[in-house]
Design an enzyme around this catalytic site. Structure first.
Site, mmCIF file in Angstrom:
data_model
loop_
_atom_site.group_PDB
_atom_site.id
_atom_site.type_symbol
_atom_site.label_atom_id
_atom_site.label_comp_id
_atom_site.label_asym_id
_atom_site.label_seq_id
_atom_site.Cartn_x
_atom_site.Cartn_y
_atom_site.Cartn_z
ATOM 1 N N ASP A 1 -0.870 -4.304 9.623
ATOM 2 C CA ASP A 1 0.271 -3.484 9.219
ATOM 3 C C ASP A 1 0.000 -2.045 9.652
ATOM 4 O O ASP A 1 0.588 -1.106 9.139
ATOM 5 C CB ASP A 1 0.476 -3.580 7.703
ATOM 6 C CG ASP A 1 1.836 -3.067 7.266
ATOM 7 O OD1 ASP A 1 2.831 -3.360 7.953
ATOM 8 O OD2 ASP A 1 1.908 -2.367 6.233
ATOM 9 N N ASP B 1 -10.161 0.077 8.445
ATOM 10 C CA ASP B 1 -9.213 1.188 8.387
ATOM 11 C C ASP B 1 -9.952 2.503 8.578
ATOM 12 O O ASP B 1 -11.167 2.581 8.348
ATOM 13 C CB ASP B 1 -8.466 1.213 7.048
ATOM 14 C CG ASP B 1 -7.145 1.975 7.151
ATOM 15 O OD1 ASP B 1 -6.095 1.311 7.212
ATOM 16 O OD2 ASP B 1 -7.166 3.218 7.199
ATOM 17 N N GLY C 1 -4.264 -1.420 1.028
ATOM 18 C CA GLY C 1 -4.959 -2.637 0.647
ATOM 19 C C GLY C 1 -4.107 -3.806 0.191
ATOM 20 O O GLY C 1 -4.643 -4.843 -0.173
ATOM 21 N N ASN D 1 -12.541 3.566 13.409
ATOM 22 C CA ASN D 1 -11.476 3.501 14.397
ATOM 23 C C ASN D 1 -11.678 2.281 15.295
ATOM 24 O O ASN D 1 -12.747 2.134 15.903
ATOM 25 C CB ASN D 1 -11.513 4.793 15.226
ATOM 26 C CG ASN D 1 -10.355 4.934 16.162
ATOM 27 O OD1 ASN D 1 -9.890 3.963 16.752
ATOM 28 N ND2 ASN D 1 -9.884 6.160 16.314
ATOM 29 N N PHE E 1 -2.074 -5.850 1.918
ATOM 30 C CA PHE E 1 -2.230 -7.014 2.798
ATOM 31 C C PHE E 1 -3.561 -7.703 2.488
ATOM 32 O O PHE E 1 -3.642 -8.927 2.443
ATOM 33 C CB PHE E 1 -2.183 -6.599 4.275
ATOM 34 C CG PHE E 1 -0.825 -6.655 4.917
ATOM 35 C CD1 PHE E 1 0.316 -6.251 4.252
ATOM 36 C CD2 PHE E 1 -0.684 -7.098 6.219
ATOM 37 C CE1 PHE E 1 1.569 -6.291 4.857
ATOM 38 C CE2 PHE E 1 0.558 -7.148 6.845
ATOM 39 C CZ PHE E 1 1.685 -6.748 6.158
ATOM 40 N N LYS F 1 2.461 -5.287 13.338
ATOM 41 C CA LYS F 1 3.649 -4.447 13.173
ATOM 42 C C LYS F 1 3.855 -3.651 14.453
ATOM 43 O O LYS F 1 2.913 -3.085 15.000
ATOM 44 C CB LYS F 1 3.477 -3.489 11.993
ATOM 45 C CG LYS F 1 4.646 -2.524 11.849
ATOM 46 C CD LYS F 1 4.676 -1.785 10.539
ATOM 47 C CE LYS F 1 3.518 -0.884 10.306
ATOM 48 N NZ LYS F 1 3.627 -0.189 9.006
#
Length: 193
Positions: free
Chosen positions: A107, A67, A48, A85, A50, A147
């Site tokens: 991220d 998430d 959490g 998902n 970010f 990322k």
């Protein structure tokens, strides 16, 4: 092996952030000005940090965090959490409710196996999905930060980004651990396909 309690971990604890990774986002934002008015999507939000930083920089919009795992965030308004998902249509439909987004940050990383070839391939597939979501839900002029694990087919993602964003950069913030093969792709000023 890396030191779990390095300077960034200690700093995050002292400043009330849920993870050291926030300093990657802070550095990139300070250098490239990611935030503008509008909704923000945080993909791979757990734990959490970010989302904490994004929420503090929210301008006239809502923050949507997605998430597989729960996040422990107690924002009182303008925040929505979607547990699920991003490959599933039901999750995508929930994400779309709040689009268009001015910024999408991720991220997210796949579960790692220790096999660099497998891990970079899984990272590639995850980022292709995030790219698809961005193309479908970013507003014109919006920004994307993802990322990426280096050592695989990440250049394909970089060139896909260049095809629909005016500015695309590779960024390795100081908070990335020295032995890590992660890097961030920053894509600014989305032009709809």
């Amino acid at each position: 092996m890396y030191n779990v309690f390095d300077e960034y971990s200690q700093k995050a604890k002292n400043e009330g952030y849920l993870a050291r990774s926030v300093y990657k986002l802070i550095e990139i934002d300070k250098k490239f000005s990611l935030f503008s008015s509008g909704n923000i999507l945080d993909i791979g939000a757990s734990p959490g940090s970010f989302s904490q930083y994004a929420y503090a920089n929210l301008k006239n919009g809502v923050l949507v965090a997605v998430d597989l795992n729960d996040v422990n965030l107690n924002f009182t308004s303008n925040f929505y959490f979607i547990k699920g998902n991003i490959y599933l249509d039901e999750v995508y439909q929930k994400i779309k409710i709040f689009s268009p987004y001015s910024l999408i940050v991720s991220d997210a990383a796949p579960s790692t196996t220790g096999n660099r070839l497998v891990d970079t391939s899984n990272s590639f597939n995850l980022n292709i999905r995030i790219f698809e979501l961005a193309c479908e839900s970013l507003m014109r002029g919006g920004n994307l930060l993802i990322k990426v694990f280096q050592g695989g087919e990440e250049e394909q993602i970089f060139y896909k980004l260049k095809s629909c964003f005016r500015v695309v950069k590779k960024v390795r913030p100081k908070a990335v651990r020295k032995n890590s093969f992660e890097i961030y792709f920053l894509a600014k000023d989305f032009a709809k396909l």
